[in-house]
Motif scaffolding. Structure first.
Motif, PDB file in Angstrom:
ATOM      1  N   GLY A 197      20.665   5.945  79.247  1.00 38.74           N
ATOM      2  CA  GLY A 197      20.076   4.923  80.123  1.00 38.74           C
ATOM      3  C   GLY A 197      19.827   5.460  81.526  1.00 38.74           C
ATOM      4  N   GLY A 198      20.850   6.083  82.093  1.00 39.31           N
ATOM      5  CA  GLY A 198      20.739   6.573  83.465  1.00 39.31           C
ATOM      6  C   GLY A 198      19.743   7.717  83.594  1.00 39.31           C
ATOM      7  N   LEU A 199      19.785   8.642  82.648  1.00 49.30           N
ATOM      8  CA  LEU A 199      18.919   9.825  82.740  1.00 49.30           C
ATOM      9  C   LEU A 199      17.462   9.462  82.494  1.00 49.30           C
ATOM     10  CD1 LEU A 199      21.393  12.277  80.999  1.00 49.30           C
ATOM     11  CD2 LEU A 199      20.597  12.460  83.378  1.00 49.30           C
ATOM     12  N   LYS A 200      17.193   8.568  81.548  1.00 50.57           N
ATOM     13  CA  LYS A 200      15.803   8.160  81.312  1.00 50.57           C
ATOM     14  C   LYS A 200      15.298   7.318  82.482  1.00 50.57           C
ATOM     15  CE  LYS A 200      13.102   8.412  78.546  1.00 50.57           C
ATOM     16  NZ  LYS A 200      11.913   9.303  78.565  1.00 50.57           N
ATOM     17  N   ALA A 201      16.149   6.456  83.029  1.00 49.60           N
ATOM     18  CA  ALA A 201      15.710   5.654  84.175  1.00 49.60           C
ATOM     19  C   ALA A 201      15.375   6.545  85.362  1.00 49.60           C
ATOM     20  CB  ALA A 201      16.792   4.641  84.551  1.00 49.60           C
ATOM     21  N   ALA A 202      16.078   7.677  85.473  1.00 51.95           N
ATOM     22  CA  ALA A 202      15.804   8.611  86.576  1.00 51.95           C
ATOM     23  C   ALA A 202      14.593   9.502  86.283  1.00 51.95           C
ATOM     24  CB  ALA A 202      17.038   9.474  86.828  1.00 51.95           C
ATOM     25  N   VAL A 221      13.765  13.882  77.851  1.00 51.82           N
ATOM     26  CA  VAL A 221      14.892  13.885  76.910  1.00 51.82           C
ATOM     27  C   VAL A 221      14.389  13.946  75.469  1.00 51.82           C
ATOM     28  CG1 VAL A 221      16.916  12.612  76.078  1.00 51.82           C
ATOM     29  CG2 VAL A 221      16.317  12.519  78.505  1.00 51.82           C
ATOM     30  N   GLY A 222      14.997  14.820  74.680  1.00 53.45           N
ATOM     31  CA  GLY A 222      14.715  14.883  73.247  1.00 53.45           C
ATOM     32  C   GLY A 222      15.958  14.515  72.455  1.00 53.45           C
ATOM     33  N   LEU A 223      15.766  14.302  71.155  1.00 53.18           N
ATOM     34  CA  LEU A 223      16.865  13.880  70.278  1.00 53.18           C
ATOM     35  C   LEU A 223      17.056  14.923  69.175  1.00 53.18           C
ATOM     36  CD1 LEU A 223      18.801  11.442  69.737  1.00 53.18           C
ATOM     37  CD2 LEU A 223      17.064  10.601  68.143  1.00 53.18           C
ATOM     38  N   SER A 234      14.127  19.998  79.901  1.00 56.82           N
ATOM     39  CA  SER A 234      14.412  19.082  78.797  1.00 56.82           C
ATOM     40  C   SER A 234      15.911  19.005  78.516  1.00 56.82           C
ATOM     41  CB  SER A 234      13.699  19.558  77.526  1.00 56.82           C
ATOM     42  OG  SER A 234      12.304  19.533  77.721  1.00 56.82           O
ATOM     43  N   LEU A 235      16.416  17.783  78.438  1.00 56.29           N
ATOM     44  CA  LEU A 235      17.806  17.548  78.049  1.00 56.29           C
ATOM     45  C   LEU A 235      17.778  17.099  76.588  1.00 56.29           C
ATOM     46  CD1 LEU A 235      18.924  15.406  81.141  1.00 56.29           C
ATOM     47  CD2 LEU A 235      18.682  17.893  80.938  1.00 56.29           C
ATOM     48  N   ILE A 236      18.572  17.740  75.750  1.00 56.98           N
ATOM     49  CA  ILE A 236      18.525  17.399  74.326  1.00 56.98           C
ATOM     50  C   ILE A 236      19.821  16.690  73.936  1.00 56.98           C
ATOM     51  CG2 ILE A 236      18.090  18.216  72.001  1.00 56.98           C
ATOM     52  CD1 ILE A 236      15.777  18.823  73.987  1.00 56.98           C
ATOM     53  N   HIS A 237      19.653  15.438  73.548  1.00 58.49           N
ATOM     54  CA  HIS A 237      20.797  14.584  73.181  1.00 58.49           C
ATOM     55  C   HIS A 237      21.124  14.769  71.695  1.00 58.49           C
ATOM     56  CE1 HIS A 237      23.522  11.326  72.849  1.00 58.49           C
ATOM     57  NE2 HIS A 237      22.669  10.388  72.496  1.00 58.49           N
ATOM     58  N   CYS A 238      22.401  15.074  71.418  1.00 52.81           N
ATOM     59  CA  CYS A 238      22.844  15.344  70.043  1.00 52.81           C
ATOM     60  C   CYS A 238      24.009  14.406  69.725  1.00 52.81           C
ATOM     61  CB  CYS A 238      23.304  16.801  69.916  1.00 52.81           C
ATOM     62  SG  CYS A 238      22.120  18.012  70.537  1.00 52.81           S
ATOM     63  N   PRO A 239      23.736  13.115  69.492  1.00 48.88           N
ATOM     64  CA  PRO A 239      24.824  12.140  69.468  1.00 48.88           C
ATOM     65  C   PRO A 239      25.822  12.291  68.335  1.00 48.88           C
ATOM     66  CG  PRO A 239      22.752  11.098  68.858  1.00 48.88           C
ATOM     67  CD  PRO A 239      22.413  12.470  69.341  1.00 48.88           C
ATOM     68  N   THR A 240      25.383  12.645  67.106  1.00 47.49           N
ATOM     69  CA  THR A 240      26.387  12.756  66.029  1.00 47.49           C
ATOM     70  C   THR A 240      27.318  13.928  66.300  1.00 47.49           C
ATOM     71  OG1 THR A 240      25.199  14.206  64.459  1.00 47.49           O
ATOM     72  CG2 THR A 240      24.768  11.835  64.288  1.00 47.49           C
ATOM     73  N   TRP A 247      10.908   6.404  69.201  1.00 44.14           N
ATOM     74  CA  TRP A 247      10.137   7.289  70.111  1.00 44.14           C
ATOM     75  C   TRP A 247      10.903   8.590  70.355  1.00 44.14           C
ATOM     76  CZ3 TRP A 247      11.275   9.306  74.939  1.00 44.14           C
ATOM     77  CH2 TRP A 247      10.207   9.901  75.637  1.00 44.14           C
ATOM     78  N   LEU A 248      12.205   8.483  70.596  1.00 52.82           N
ATOM     79  CA  LEU A 248      12.996   9.696  70.849  1.00 52.82           C
ATOM     80  C   LEU A 248      12.904  10.669  69.676  1.00 52.82           C
ATOM     81  CD1 LEU A 248      16.257   8.245  72.446  1.00 52.82           C
ATOM     82  CD2 LEU A 248      14.744   9.937  73.521  1.00 52.82           C
ATOM     83  N   ALA A 249      12.947  10.136  68.447  1.00 53.33           N
ATOM     84  CA  ALA A 249      12.967  10.990  67.249  1.00 53.33           C
ATOM     85  C   ALA A 249      11.592  11.566  66.902  1.00 53.33           C
ATOM     86  CB  ALA A 249      13.507  10.198  66.066  1.00 53.33           C
ATOM     87  N   THR A 250      10.555  11.093  67.579  1.00 53.04           N
ATOM     88  CA  THR A 250       9.186  11.557  67.275  1.00 53.04           C
ATOM     89  C   THR A 250       8.531  12.071  68.565  1.00 53.04           C
ATOM     90  OG1 THR A 250       8.416   9.246  67.471  1.00 53.04           O
ATOM     91  CG2 THR A 250       8.891  10.054  65.246  1.00 53.04           C
ATOM     92  N   ALA A 251       7.881  11.167  69.299  1.00 53.36           N
ATOM     93  CA  ALA A 251       7.124  11.577  70.490  1.00 53.36           C
ATOM     94  C   ALA A 251       8.007  12.156  71.589  1.00 53.36           C
ATOM     95  CB  ALA A 251       6.339  10.377  71.032  1.00 53.36           C
ATOM     96  N   GLY A 252       9.214  11.610  71.743  1.00 45.26           N
ATOM     97  CA  GLY A 252      10.102  12.099  72.799  1.00 45.26           C
ATOM     98  C   GLY A 252      10.549  13.522  72.541  1.00 45.26           C
ATOM     99  N   SER A 253      10.965  13.787  71.291  1.00 45.52           N
ATOM    100  CA  SER A 253      11.353  15.159  70.957  1.00 45.52           C
ATOM    101  C   SER A 253      10.149  16.097  71.072  1.00 45.52           C
ATOM    102  CB  SER A 253      11.954  15.231  69.555  1.00 45.52           C
ATOM    103  OG  SER A 253      13.322  14.880  69.589  1.00 45.52           O
ATOM    104  N   ALA A 254       8.972  15.613  70.676  1.00 40.27           N
ATOM    105  CA  ALA A 254       7.766  16.455  70.808  1.00 40.27           C
ATOM    106  C   ALA A 254       7.543  16.819  72.281  1.00 40.27           C
ATOM    107  CB  ALA A 254       6.546  15.726  70.254  1.00 40.27           C
ATOM    108  N   ALA A 255       7.696  15.835  73.171  1.00 40.66           N
ATOM    109  CA  ALA A 255       7.498  16.108  74.603  1.00 40.66           C
ATOM    110  C   ALA A 255       8.572  17.051  75.132  1.00 40.66           C
ATOM    111  CB  ALA A 255       7.492  14.796  75.386  1.00 40.66           C
ATOM    112  N   SER A 256       9.789  16.927  74.600  1.00 40.82           N
ATOM    113  CA  SER A 256      10.852  17.823  75.067  1.00 40.82           C
ATOM    114  C   SER A 256      10.549  19.270  74.674  1.00 40.82           C
ATOM    115  CB  SER A 256      12.224  17.386  74.511  1.00 40.82           C
ATOM    116  OG  SER A 256      12.388  17.760  73.160  1.00 40.82           O
TER     117      SER A 256
END
Ligand code: GUN
Ligand code: ZN
Length: 428
Positions: free
Chosen positions: A304-309, A313-315, A285-291, A352-361
């Protein structure tokens, strides 16, 4: 008695990065039926009302009912130093973070911050989070205790460091192993709490400590492991000087048994091709922390690139390197970073990233992150017109995404009308 919660319902049946906005399920006059802490049904509000006449009704009108937000990487001990000015990563750690983390030697202080942090998460609609503690075992007890009292599903672990940190924040390879093992035995699987093995990052662990924690993970493969990876270029150069034989930053984990599917790699910004392909192969899992990445000046994650590959990814906020406790603000920042990289993330992708995506991560998508029968009833009720600026921007909305996007970009805790944890509204 069952609760029937009425409002506009938004959830996901798939990943919108793969399927587009059709991966979302939106019910304009919807309902969520909850009993015994779990979701029993979702669907048309009137139909659910007719089928369950004895359910206790809470009608949120046009407000949005979503799965609660899930913050996949935070440092609760940094709550008090959020928004500290003027430093990049290494100086920021030494100037602000380490002095504050030293205060957690006092268990009363740790408990006070843990309580404050959990209250802040719930006020921001965040029902679950994965947090670093400090080096002190009592800081782990504090956050698990605070979350347990509130019924939250959380992950946490003792942060391990045996070099390049002040003396008062250093353990050893052996004590890191022993303390982590004891805390894991004490907390992992208790109520909604999970232990996560936590080497801070390779600059603050000797090879012996990384190997000891890799060994502990090998003995407990059902646990997650969290660390930091490729956040700033100075940090990467430092890792190279500390581990001259390593192929790259990821290799400093891989060599010591700290690369695996249950691994959570915070930031993962400046990855080499080898690192990307290894992480993908392992399905880590790659965790994106944009702020945090903009605030500390770290760089721009390639969503974009990492999800397409096909990366997982979680947020996350990365409190207090991140500049907000709000997952709405974090979605806005992810959007802005995406724009700077030429990829405008769709509101469905952000939500999705803030809910289901983070859950999957966090490998918990079977329990949290979506609204469906059998899922744990953690909900956020969002006011889509929470300020005059947002309200005026939504008046022309023609679909749910146009109605939501101003709240994503301009919303904060004022947009959080209510938060439910395990089928119960949180009382403020
Ligand atoms: N790398 C190692 N420790 C930390 C931390 O506490 N915050 C951030 N943002 N990066 C780190
Ligand atoms: Zn972090």
């Amino acid at each position: 008695m069952a609760d029937l919660i009425l409002g506009q319902v938004l959830t996901f049946t798939g990943d919108p990065f793969a399927l587009g906005p059709d991966a979302a399920r939106h019910i304009s006059h919807g309902g969520v039926l909850v009993d015994g802490g779990r979701i029993v049904a979702i669907g048309d509000g009137a139909a659910l009302k007719a089928a369950h006449p004895r359910a206790q009704i809470t009608d949120y009108g046009t407000r949005l009912i979503s799965a609660g937000f899930i913050d996949a990487h935070v440092h609760y001990p940094q709550t008090a130093i959020i928004a500290s000015w003027g430093k990049r990563l290494i100086d920021w750690l030494n100037t602000y973070t380490f002095p504050e983390e030293m205060r957690f030697a006092d268990a009363d202080y740790a408990r006070a911050v843990a309580d404050r942090y959990c209250d802040l998460t719930l006020a921001h609609g965040t029902t679950s989070f994965c947090s670093y503690a400090t080096i002190h075992p009592a800081s782990v007890d504090a956050i698990f205790g605070a979350a347990q009292t509130r019924g939250q599903r959380i992950w946490s672990g003792k942060t391990c460091m045996d070099r390049n940190a002040p003396e008062a924040l250093r353990d050893t390879a052996q004590t890191a192993y022993d303390d982590s093992k004891a805390l894991l035995a004490k907390w992992h699987g208790v109520d909604r709490l999970s232990y996560v093995i936590t080497p801070r990052f390779s600059p603050t662990s000797t090879p012996d400590q990384l190997a000891a924690l890799g060994g502990l993970w090998g003995e407990n493969p059902g646990c997650l492991m969290q660390t930091h990876l490729s956040e700033q270029t100075d940090e990467i150069a430092w890792v190279k000087s500390l581990f001259p034989a390593a192929r790259d930053y990821l290799d400093t984990y891989e060599t010591f048994g700290l690369l695996g599917k249950g691994g959570l790699y915070g930031h993962s910004i400046h990855l080499t091709e080898r690192e990307k392909s290894r992480l993908k192969e392992i399905d880590a899992s790659l965790i994106h922390c944009p702020t945090s990445n903009t605030f500390i000046g770290s760089g721009m994650f390639d969503m974009g690139g990492l999800k397409a590959a096909g990366h997982r990814v979680g947020l996350a906020t990365d409190t207090g390197g991140g500049s907000s406790f709000s997952m709405l603000r974090t979605m806005a920042s992810a959007y802005e970073v995406g724009q700077l990289r030429g990829r405008a993330l769709h509101p469905a992708e952000l939500w999705w990233l803030a809910t289901a995506g983070s859950a999957a991560s966090l490998h918990a998508a079977d329990r949290i992150g979506t609204l469906a029968p059998g899922m744990e009833a953690d909900l956020v009720i969002v006011d889509l017109a929470s300020t005059p600026a947002i309200a005026q921007a939504t008046t022309r909305a023609e679909d749910i995404w146009q109605a939501i996007f101003p709240t994503i970009m301009m919303g904060d805790d004022r947009a959080i009308h209510a938060t439910w944890v395990m089928g119960k509204p949180v009382t403020k």
